[in-house]
Design a protein around this motif. Structure first.
Motif, PDB file in Angstrom:
ATOM      1  N   ALA A   1       0.795  -1.239   0.000  1.00 15.28           N
ATOM      2  CA  ALA A   1       0.000   0.000   0.000  1.00 15.28           C
ATOM      3  C   ALA A   1       0.819   1.276   0.000  1.00 15.28           C
ATOM      4  O   ALA A   1       0.326   2.328  -0.395  1.00 15.28           O
ATOM      5  CB  ALA A   1      -0.993   0.048   1.167  1.00 15.28           C
ATOM      6  N   GLU A   2       2.079   1.230   0.441  1.00 15.94           N
ATOM      7  CA  GLU A   2       2.921   2.419   0.410  1.00 15.94           C
ATOM      8  C   GLU A   2       4.372   1.955   0.462  1.00 15.94           C
ATOM      9  O   GLU A   2       4.657   0.829   0.898  1.00 15.94           O
ATOM     10  CB  GLU A   2       2.614   3.350   1.585  1.00 15.94           C
ATOM     11  N   PRO A   3       5.312   2.804   0.008  1.00 16.00           N
ATOM     12  CA  PRO A   3       6.724   2.414   0.072  1.00 16.00           C
ATOM     13  C   PRO A   3       7.168   2.199   1.519  1.00 16.00           C
ATOM     14  O   PRO A   3       6.763   2.934   2.424  1.00 16.00           O
ATOM     15  CB  PRO A   3       7.441   3.604  -0.564  1.00 16.00           C
ATOM     16  N   CYS A   4       7.996   1.188   1.714  1.00 15.60           N
ATOM     17  CA  CYS A   4       8.542   0.921   3.043  1.00 15.60           C
ATOM     18  C   CYS A   4       9.972   1.439   3.087  1.00 15.60           C
ATOM     19  O   CYS A   4      10.816   0.993   2.293  1.00 15.60           O
ATOM     20  CB  CYS A   4       8.512  -0.581   3.333  1.00 15.60           C
ATOM     21  N   PRO A   5      10.284   2.361   3.980  1.00 16.36           N
ATOM     22  CA  PRO A   5      11.656   2.873   4.053  1.00 16.36           C
ATOM     23  C   PRO A   5      12.654   1.745   4.295  1.00 16.36           C
ATOM     24  O   PRO A   5      12.367   0.784   5.021  1.00 16.36           O
ATOM     25  CB  PRO A   5      11.604   3.832   5.246  1.00 16.36           C
ATOM     26  N   VAL A   6      13.827   1.888   3.692  1.00 11.59           N
ATOM     27  CA  VAL A   6      14.850   0.846   3.811  1.00 11.59           C
ATOM     28  C   VAL A   6      15.206   0.590   5.264  1.00 11.59           C
ATOM     29  O   VAL A   6      15.317  -0.560   5.705  1.00 11.59           O
ATOM     30  CB  VAL A   6      16.098   1.240   2.989  1.00 11.59           C
ATOM     31  N   TRP A   7      15.365   1.663   6.052  1.00 10.89           N
ATOM     32  CA  TRP A   7      15.753   1.473   7.448  1.00 10.89           C
ATOM     33  C   TRP A   7      14.712   0.681   8.216  1.00 10.89           C
ATOM     34  O   TRP A   7      15.050  -0.152   9.068  1.00 10.89           O
ATOM     35  CB  TRP A   7      15.990   2.834   8.128  1.00 10.89           C
ATOM     36  N   LEU A   8      13.425   0.921   7.898  1.00 11.57           N
ATOM     37  CA  LEU A   8      12.352   0.250   8.619  1.00 11.57           C
ATOM     38  C   LEU A   8      12.306  -1.231   8.246  1.00 11.57           C
ATOM     39  O   LEU A   8      12.150  -2.104   9.110  1.00 11.57           O
ATOM     40  CB  LEU A   8      11.022   0.931   8.303  1.00 11.57           C
ATOM     41  N   LYS A   9      12.451  -1.524   6.967  1.00 15.54           N
ATOM     42  CA  LYS A   9      12.415  -2.920   6.543  1.00 15.54           C
ATOM     43  C   LYS A   9      13.594  -3.687   7.144  1.00 15.54           C
ATOM     44  O   LYS A   9      13.450  -4.844   7.560  1.00 15.54           O
ATOM     45  CB  LYS A   9      12.433  -3.011   5.020  1.00 15.54           C
ATOM     46  N   ARG A  10      14.756  -3.068   7.200  1.00 18.09           N
ATOM     47  CA  ARG A  10      15.908  -3.728   7.808  1.00 18.09           C
ATOM     48  C   ARG A  10      15.635  -4.069   9.266  1.00 18.09           C
ATOM     49  O   ARG A  10      15.990  -5.157   9.738  1.00 18.09           O
ATOM     50  CB  ARG A  10      17.147  -2.838   7.707  1.00 18.09           C
ATOM     51  N   LYS A  11      15.024  -3.147   9.995  1.00 13.52           N
ATOM     52  CA  LYS A  11      14.745  -3.399  11.406  1.00 13.52           C
ATOM     53  C   LYS A  11      13.787  -4.579  11.580  1.00 13.52           C
ATOM     54  O   LYS A  11      13.943  -5.395  12.488  1.00 13.52           O
ATOM     55  CB  LYS A  11      14.182  -2.135  12.062  1.00 13.52           C
TER      56      LYS A  11
ATOM     57  N   LEU B   1       4.277  15.984   1.678  1.00  9.73           N
ATOM     58  CA  LEU B   1       5.567  16.276   2.280  1.00  9.73           C
ATOM     59  C   LEU B   1       5.920  15.158   3.254  1.00  9.73           C
ATOM     60  O   LEU B   1       5.020  14.525   3.832  1.00  9.73           O
ATOM     61  CB  LEU B   1       5.541  17.628   2.993  1.00  9.73           C
ATOM     62  N   PRO B   2       7.187  14.878   3.456  1.00 12.88           N
ATOM     63  CA  PRO B   2       7.576  13.748   4.306  1.00 12.88           C
ATOM     64  C   PRO B   2       7.033  13.871   5.728  1.00 12.88           C
ATOM     65  O   PRO B   2       6.991  14.962   6.303  1.00 12.88           O
ATOM     66  CB  PRO B   2       9.107  13.809   4.297  1.00 12.88           C
ATOM     67  N   ASP B   3       6.627  12.735   6.256  1.00 10.73           N
ATOM     68  CA  ASP B   3       6.132  12.676   7.630  1.00 10.73           C
ATOM     69  C   ASP B   3       6.714  11.427   8.276  1.00 10.73           C
ATOM     70  O   ASP B   3       6.624  10.329   7.700  1.00 10.73           O
ATOM     71  CB  ASP B   3       4.598  12.613   7.647  1.00 10.73           C
ATOM     72  N   PRO B   4       7.312  11.544   9.463  1.00 12.29           N
ATOM     73  CA  PRO B   4       7.964  10.375  10.073  1.00 12.29           C
ATOM     74  C   PRO B   4       6.994   9.284  10.502  1.00 12.29           C
ATOM     75  O   PRO B   4       7.397   8.143  10.691  1.00 12.29           O
ATOM     76  CB  PRO B   4       8.685  10.978  11.289  1.00 12.29           C
ATOM     77  N   ASP B   5       5.724   9.617  10.635  1.00 12.93           N
ATOM     78  CA  ASP B   5       4.748   8.631  11.104  1.00 12.93           C
ATOM     79  C   ASP B   5       3.978   7.998   9.956  1.00 12.93           C
ATOM     80  O   ASP B   5       3.882   6.775   9.846  1.00 12.93           O
ATOM     81  CB  ASP B   5       3.779   9.305  12.085  1.00 12.93           C
ATOM     82  N   THR B   6       3.432   8.826   9.074  1.00  8.54           N
ATOM     83  CA  THR B   6       2.557   8.316   8.016  1.00  8.54           C
ATOM     84  C   THR B   6       3.228   8.263   6.647  1.00  8.54           C
ATOM     85  O   THR B   6       2.579   7.940   5.662  1.00  8.54           O
ATOM     86  CB  THR B   6       1.295   9.199   7.903  1.00  8.54           C
ATOM     87  N   GLY B   7       4.527   8.551   6.585  1.00 10.00           N
ATOM     88  CA  GLY B   7       5.220   8.525   5.308  1.00 10.00           C
ATOM     89  C   GLY B   7       5.084   9.826   4.547  1.00 10.00           C
ATOM     90  O   GLY B   7       6.063  10.401   4.092  1.00 10.00           O
ATOM     91  N   ASN B   8       3.861  10.310   4.392  1.00  2.00           N
ATOM     92  CA  ASN B   8       3.578  11.606   3.776  1.00  2.00           C
ATOM     93  C   ASN B   8       2.508  12.312   4.598  1.00  2.00           C
ATOM     94  O   ASN B   8       1.696  11.661   5.260  1.00  2.00           O
ATOM     95  CB  ASN B   8       3.064  11.443   2.340  1.00  2.00           C
TER      96      ASN B   8
END
Length: 493
Positions: free
Chosen positions: A267-277, A421-428
């Motif tokens: 449903a949305e891109p997963c940040p690389v750092w988050l997927k690694r964790k 715009l970027p959002d640390p919680d919802t991605g945008n």
């Protein structure tokens, strides 16, 4: 469990078939409510009779304005038994949004909550009123021509309905696509009015599994539910993954998650750092990703260990066909060259969908959802910016045109542009740039008040910027990417 439906088995017969063998087994739980196979079978019989008495006819749409609940699953199977297609919509929609979709679909019945915000609409009925006094005996077999009808806001700002090309019969396609096995214990964390949660919840039920529906997302409750109900399969979006990972380590360590076989996200891109964790936490073999549209013509899947070899990819094409096209319409065959992603079903395969309220973007039999991407030399797809202006916020697709259309209804708004715009919680996050005459004295709070009742909460801009100069260039065009780039470079708004 000895019964499993063959491809083409009527969905209307699923509850009765499993009730014979798994009668007292819980098939759905939501909050404090549970529903057994026997209760699902008999309850959906009563509701189906209510739908037929209300005048539904074969092939109709029936709109279900219900939250995640046992009532929603009862109503879905009642639709199948009545030979009609369930259309699940959010009960939090505004009347204006709902009216636009109902005008398109012309449902014969609208089912809603008795105490819901839309419960007093003319012609709306409740689950209780539909089933009151009805027989729970078996009905004559009926077959809806489409098994689901998800909706989309649409890139034009007007909604569209995406009718599945498959009738209401079982198929191994969806369960195979999502890696769902017979007897799965599934946890669905998102509302069923979104396509992926609906498809995965129903696919688990079709294969005799049990589904736990969260009535609202809670990070720790997701983990506790996995342990409490021996969950083996979970659906998440990256925003939820962020919130779970934000829990203190000591909280996450309280839960063994021993039964968990696979975690799927989309449903949305997963940040690389988050997927690694997540891979470090649960192991690469348990983390899966799916990329594809609601139209389901083609798609990709990817397991965590593959991702580690192709960091940032969404996988190889696993069903249908995909290709990249350059701006002139020529196919791109070289690796690592970006283009617009086009899809089609495997030649000789039936159409997977039909729109109501829109026309697909098709070129020589290939359709586009507006995504840009590139393939590497191993055939793994990497998504880039979307050609379209769609913004994904917390796993939900939001179309700026819909919000902009609401904004320009304000008599003092000349032009409006909505960007992500970027959002640390919802991605945008949704940021609205609103052009008004300086002398009009319009305020951001006044614009917010104007939007209330016109847009659902998740479509409300999180920030509003008022400007008094035209947002269009000399050619009269709005350059959305330039507007976004300038704000990305500016101090945080």
């Amino acid at each position: 469990m000895t019964f499993l439906p063959d491809d083409g088995f009527p969905l209307s017969e699923i509850p009765g078939a499993y009730a014979t063998e798994l009668g007292d087994t819980v098939v759905v739980r939501a909050g404090t409510e549970t529903l057994t196979w026997t209760a699902l079978h008999h309850g959906s019989n009563r509701l189906a009779r209510g739908l037929l008495a209300a005048g539904t006819a074969a092939g109709d749409l029936v709109t279900l304005l219900l939250p995640n609940s046992t009532d929603l699953i009862l109503a879905v199977f009642a639709c199948y038994k009545a030979g009609v297609t369930p259309q699940v919509l959010s009960p939090r929609m505004t009347p204006a949004e709902l009216d636009a979709i109902l005008e398109l679909g012309a449902p014969s019945v609208v089912v809603t909550e008795a105490d819901g915000a839309l419960g007093d609409r003319a012609g709306a009925v409740t689950v209780d009123s539909l089933g009151a006094g009805r027989s729970d005996g078996n009905l004559d077999a009926r077959l809806a021509p489409s098994w689901k009808a998800p909706t989309s806001g649409g890139s034009t700002g007007r909604p569209k309905i995406i009718l599945s090309g498959r009738p209401a019969v079982s198929s191994g396609f969806d369960s195979g696509m999502w890696g769902i096995e017979p007897g799965e214990q599934a946890l669905i964390t998102a509302p069923l009015h979104h396509n992926a949660p609906f498809v995965t919840a129903l696919s688990a039920i079709f294969l005799g599994g049990s589904v736990t529906l969260l009535t609202r997302f809670d990070a720790e409750r997701t983990l506790s539910a996995i342990d409490e109900y021996d969950v083996s399969w979970v659906y998440l979006v990256p925003t939820m993954m962020r919130r779970i990972m934000a829990l203190p380590d000591e909280v996450r360590r309280q839960y063994s998650l021993a039964t968990l076989r696979s975690v799927w996200h989309c449903a949305e891109p997963c940040p690389v750092w988050l997927k690694r964790k997540w891979i470090e936490w649960l192991g690469a073999e348990r983390i899966w990703e799916l990329y594809g549209g609601t139209e389901a013509e083609a798609g990709c899947t990817l397991r965590g260990d593959e991702w580690l070899e192709h960091v940032g990819s969404v996988g190889q094409v696993t069903w249908g066909e995909m290709k990249l096209v350059d701006p002139d319409g020529a196919e791109i065959v070289q690796p690592d060259v970006s283009g617009e992603v086009h899809m089609r079903v495997t030649p000789g395969t039936d159409a997977t969908y039909r729109y109501i309220g829109a026309e697909p973007t098709v070129r020589d039999g290939w359709s586009s959802l507006g995504d840009m991407g590139r393939f590497d030399s191993d055939g793994y797809l990497y998504l880039l910016d979307r050609r379209s202006d769609m913004i994904t916020v917390g796993g939900v697709n939001v179309y700026p045109a819909e919000i902009e259309a609401a904004l320009v209804e304000h008599e003092q708004v000349l032009t409006a542009v909505v960007i992500g715009l970027p959002d640390p919680d919802t991605g945008n996050r949704l940021h609205a740039i609103v052009h008004t005459p300086q002398e009009a004295g319009v305020t951001a709070d006044g614009v917010r008040a104007f939007l209330e009742g016109r847009l659902s909460p998740h479509k409300q801009p999180k920030s509003i910027e008022l400007v008094h100069d035209s947002l269009r260039d000399a050619a009269g065009k709005v350059r959305r990417s330039e507007l976004r780039a300038r704000r990305m470079a500016a101090p945080t708004r």
